[in-house]
Design a protein around this motif. Structure first.
Motif, PDB file in Angstrom:
ATOM      1  N   ALA A 208      63.608  10.127 -47.055  1.00 14.35           N
ATOM      2  CA  ALA A 208      62.425  10.539 -47.813  1.00 14.35           C
ATOM      3  C   ALA A 208      61.407   9.407 -47.931  1.00 14.35           C
ATOM      4  CB  ALA A 208      62.842  11.020 -49.204  1.00 14.35           C
ATOM      5  N   GLY A 209      61.730   8.250 -47.349  1.00 19.36           N
ATOM      6  CA  GLY A 209      60.777   7.140 -47.316  1.00 19.36           C
ATOM      7  C   GLY A 209      61.026   6.037 -48.316  1.00 19.36           C
ATOM      8  N   LEU A 210      62.190   6.076 -48.997  1.00 20.79           N
ATOM      9  CA  LEU A 210      62.459   5.045 -49.992  1.00 20.79           C
ATOM     10  C   LEU A 210      63.005   3.777 -49.334  1.00 20.79           C
ATOM     11  CD1 LEU A 210      63.992   7.077 -52.946  1.00 20.79           C
ATOM     12  CD2 LEU A 210      61.625   6.381 -52.574  1.00 20.79           C
ATOM     13  N   ASN A 211      62.620   2.650 -49.917  1.00 20.91           N
ATOM     14  CA  ASN A 211      62.998   1.331 -49.398  1.00 20.91           C
ATOM     15  C   ASN A 211      64.299   0.880 -50.054  1.00 20.91           C
ATOM     16  OD1 ASN A 211      63.039  -1.301 -48.413  1.00 20.91           O
ATOM     17  ND2 ASN A 211      61.535  -2.035 -49.892  1.00 20.91           N
ATOM     18  N   ILE A 212      65.420   1.393 -49.526  1.00 16.86           N
ATOM     19  CA  ILE A 212      66.732   1.138 -50.118  1.00 16.86           C
ATOM     20  C   ILE A 212      67.542   0.225 -49.216  1.00 16.86           C
ATOM     21  CG2 ILE A 212      68.887   2.138 -50.957  1.00 16.86           C
ATOM     22  CD1 ILE A 212      67.403   4.755 -51.418  1.00 16.86           C
ATOM     23  N   ALA A 213      67.962  -0.911 -49.758  1.00 20.08           N
ATOM     24  CA  ALA A 213      68.944  -1.761 -49.092  1.00 20.08           C
ATOM     25  C   ALA A 213      70.330  -1.273 -49.508  1.00 20.08           C
ATOM     26  CB  ALA A 213      68.739  -3.220 -49.493  1.00 20.08           C
ATOM     27  N   TRP A 214      71.116  -0.803 -48.554  1.00 24.46           N
ATOM     28  CA  TRP A 214      72.433  -0.214 -48.820  1.00 24.46           C
ATOM     29  C   TRP A 214      73.507  -1.209 -48.401  1.00 24.46           C
ATOM     30  CZ3 TRP A 214      75.408   3.437 -50.921  1.00 24.46           C
ATOM     31  CH2 TRP A 214      76.628   3.776 -50.331  1.00 24.46           C
TER      32      TRP A 214
ATOM     33  N   LEU B 149      62.862   5.738 -60.295  1.00 24.66           N
ATOM     34  CA  LEU B 149      62.140   6.434 -59.233  1.00 24.66           C
ATOM     35  C   LEU B 149      61.149   7.461 -59.764  1.00 24.66           C
ATOM     36  CD1 LEU B 149      64.977   6.807 -56.588  1.00 24.66           C
ATOM     37  CD2 LEU B 149      62.941   5.337 -56.464  1.00 24.66           C
ATOM     38  N   ARG B 150      61.217   7.745 -61.064  1.00 30.08           N
ATOM     39  CA  ARG B 150      60.231   8.631 -61.687  1.00 30.08           C
ATOM     40  C   ARG B 150      59.228   7.864 -62.551  1.00 30.08           C
ATOM     41  NH1 ARG B 150      64.816  12.243 -61.709  1.00 30.08           N
ATOM     42  NH2 ARG B 150      64.250  14.339 -61.002  1.00 30.08           N
ATOM     43  N   TYR B 151      59.508   6.600 -62.815  1.00 34.79           N
ATOM     44  CA  TYR B 151      58.621   5.828 -63.694  1.00 34.79           C
ATOM     45  C   TYR B 151      57.285   5.599 -62.991  1.00 34.79           C
ATOM     46  CZ  TYR B 151      57.233   2.483 -67.255  1.00 34.79           C
ATOM     47  OH  TYR B 151      56.566   1.860 -68.279  1.00 34.79           O
ATOM     48  N   PRO B 152      56.148   5.721 -63.699  1.00 38.35           N
ATOM     49  CA  PRO B 152      54.842   5.700 -63.035  1.00 38.35           C
ATOM     50  C   PRO B 152      54.369   4.326 -62.577  1.00 38.35           C
ATOM     51  CG  PRO B 152      54.572   5.978 -65.403  1.00 38.35           C
ATOM     52  CD  PRO B 152      56.034   6.093 -65.130  1.00 38.35           C
ATOM     53  N   ARG B 153      55.049   3.245 -63.007  1.00 38.43           N
ATOM     54  CA  ARG B 153      54.629   1.907 -62.584  1.00 38.43           C
ATOM     55  C   ARG B 153      55.670   1.312 -61.647  1.00 38.43           C
ATOM     56  NH1 ARG B 153      53.095  -0.746 -68.504  1.00 38.43           N
ATOM     57  NH2 ARG B 153      51.965   1.058 -69.327  1.00 38.43           N
ATOM     58  N   ARG B 154      55.193   0.431 -60.770  1.00 35.82           N
ATOM     59  CA  ARG B 154      56.109  -0.246 -59.856  1.00 35.82           C
ATOM     60  C   ARG B 154      56.899  -1.303 -60.620  1.00 35.82           C
ATOM     61  NH1 ARG B 154      56.796  -4.673 -56.597  1.00 35.82           N
ATOM     62  NH2 ARG B 154      57.705  -4.276 -54.539  1.00 35.82           N
ATOM     63  N   LEU B 155      58.209  -1.297 -60.412  1.00 39.14           N
ATOM     64  CA  LEU B 155      59.080  -2.299 -60.993  1.00 39.14           C
ATOM     65  C   LEU B 155      59.329  -3.410 -59.975  1.00 39.14           C
ATOM     66  CD1 LEU B 155      61.709   0.167 -62.525  1.00 39.14           C
ATOM     67  CD2 LEU B 155      59.767  -0.886 -63.709  1.00 39.14           C
ATOM     68  N   ALA B 156      59.931  -4.506 -60.434  1.00 39.78           N
ATOM     69  CA  ALA B 156      60.307  -5.573 -59.502  1.00 39.78           C
ATOM     70  C   ALA B 156      61.484  -5.139 -58.639  1.00 39.78           C
ATOM     71  CB  ALA B 156      60.652  -6.851 -60.266  1.00 39.78           C
ATOM     72  N   GLY B 157      62.256  -4.174 -59.105  1.00 38.84           N
ATOM     73  CA  GLY B 157      63.374  -3.690 -58.324  1.00 38.84           C
ATOM     74  C   GLY B 157      64.249  -2.741 -59.120  1.00 38.84           C
ATOM     75  N   ILE B 158      65.086  -2.004 -58.399  1.00 43.24           N
ATOM     76  CA  ILE B 158      66.073  -1.099 -58.985  1.00 43.24           C
ATOM     77  C   ILE B 158      67.406  -1.405 -58.315  1.00 43.24           C
ATOM     78  CG2 ILE B 158      66.745   1.312 -59.331  1.00 43.24           C
ATOM     79  CD1 ILE B 158      63.741   2.037 -58.943  1.00 43.24           C
TER      80      ILE B 158
ATOM     81  N   LEU C  77      59.553  12.341 -56.902  1.00 48.98           N
ATOM     82  CA  LEU C  77      59.234  10.933 -56.670  1.00 48.98           C
ATOM     83  C   LEU C  77      57.780  10.644 -57.038  1.00 48.98           C
ATOM     84  CD1 LEU C  77      60.989  10.334 -53.223  1.00 48.98           C
ATOM     85  CD2 LEU C  77      61.759   9.557 -55.481  1.00 48.98           C
ATOM     86  N   THR C  78      57.560   9.575 -57.766  1.00 50.89           N
ATOM     87  CA  THR C  78      56.205   9.216 -58.195  1.00 50.89           C
ATOM     88  C   THR C  78      55.423   8.621 -57.028  1.00 50.89           C
ATOM     89  OG1 THR C  78      56.835   6.972 -58.805  1.00 50.89           O
ATOM     90  CG2 THR C  78      57.074   8.678 -60.494  1.00 50.89           C
ATOM     91  N   PRO C  79      54.095   8.522 -57.162  1.00 53.64           N
ATOM     92  CA  PRO C  79      53.295   7.913 -56.089  1.00 53.64           C
ATOM     93  C   PRO C  79      53.722   6.484 -55.747  1.00 53.64           C
ATOM     94  CG  PRO C  79      51.875   9.118 -57.600  1.00 53.64           C
ATOM     95  CD  PRO C  79      53.235   9.114 -58.213  1.00 53.64           C
ATOM     96  N   VAL C  80      54.322   5.765 -56.714  1.00 57.48           N
ATOM     97  CA  VAL C  80      54.721   4.377 -56.435  1.00 57.48           C
ATOM     98  C   VAL C  80      56.168   4.269 -55.959  1.00 57.48           C
ATOM     99  CG1 VAL C  80      53.083   3.449 -58.098  1.00 57.48           C
ATOM    100  CG2 VAL C  80      55.433   3.882 -58.816  1.00 57.48           C
TER     101      VAL C  80
END
Length: 204
Positions: free
Chosen positions: A173-179, A112-121, A138-141
């Protein structure tokens, strides 16, 4: 530099990569079963060994002492690892970063701090370190990252209600989390949970 174990995809041309972070006292050997269980032949796997020795296994940070210095150190090492993988032609947007327990915390902390978008976490049976600081950092991505977080109703180490509240705060906070919650303790809930992880990875 972190020690790693690479398990190649069935397709030699695949650049898809699942980076797996183990939990406290474990090692990459404890996760060699995962590629076979997920049965996703297009994916490579990188099993990462945490930097600190811990009673025959390894740890990402001191526990239960002051955990902050180790978390910050390990996050930096994981940034360097991902940057190195990108330089070796594994694109960030084809990487999934995931882990169990301490590995879950480090996946969220780093991804969540890495500057590039990953395929998923992917976070399994873990928790969030310094929740409000993470929200501030939280980074812009970060809001475009796909996340899967799972936890057990009967986890004796990390109380279910507390972790669920943390994830709800990140969602707010706007994160796209599947729980996904399971009737489990501090473990993986067999094929049911594996299927949830498989579908998340397959959709990347």
């Amino acid at each position: 530099m972190l020690q790693t174990e690479f398990i190649p995809a069935a397709s030699p041309d695949s650049r898809r990569l699942f980076i797996v972070l183990h939990g406290l006292g474990d090692s990459p050997a404890g996760w060699r079963w995962l590629p076979g269980a997920l049965d996703l032949p297009d994916w490579n796997y990188l099993l990462v060994r945490a930097p600190d020795e811990y009673y025959g296994g390894y740890s990402w940070f001191d526990y239960p002492a002051d955990i902050a210095p180790g978390i910050h150190r390990s996050r930096k090492l994981l940034y360097e690892l991902i940057d190195d993988l990108c330089a070796r032609n594994f694109p960030a947007d084809q990487m999934i970063l995931g882990g169990f327990s301490q590995g879950c915390l480090m996946s969220l902390e780093t991804g969540l701090r890495y500057p590039r978008r990953l395929a998923g976490i992917v976070g399994i049976s873990g928790w969030v370190f310094e929740l409000e600081q993470l929200v501030c950092d939280l980074t812009p991505v970060a809001k475009s990252q796909r996340l899967l977080v799972t936890h057990g109703h009967y986890d004796p180490l990390l109380p279910f209600a507390e972790v669920r509240a943390q994830i709800r705060r990140l969602q707010s906070a706007g994160l796209n989390i599947a729980w996904h919650e399971f009737p489990k303790e501090h473990t993986i809930h067999g094929q049911e949970e594996i299927a949830v992880i498989r579908e998340f990875v397959r959709a990347a």
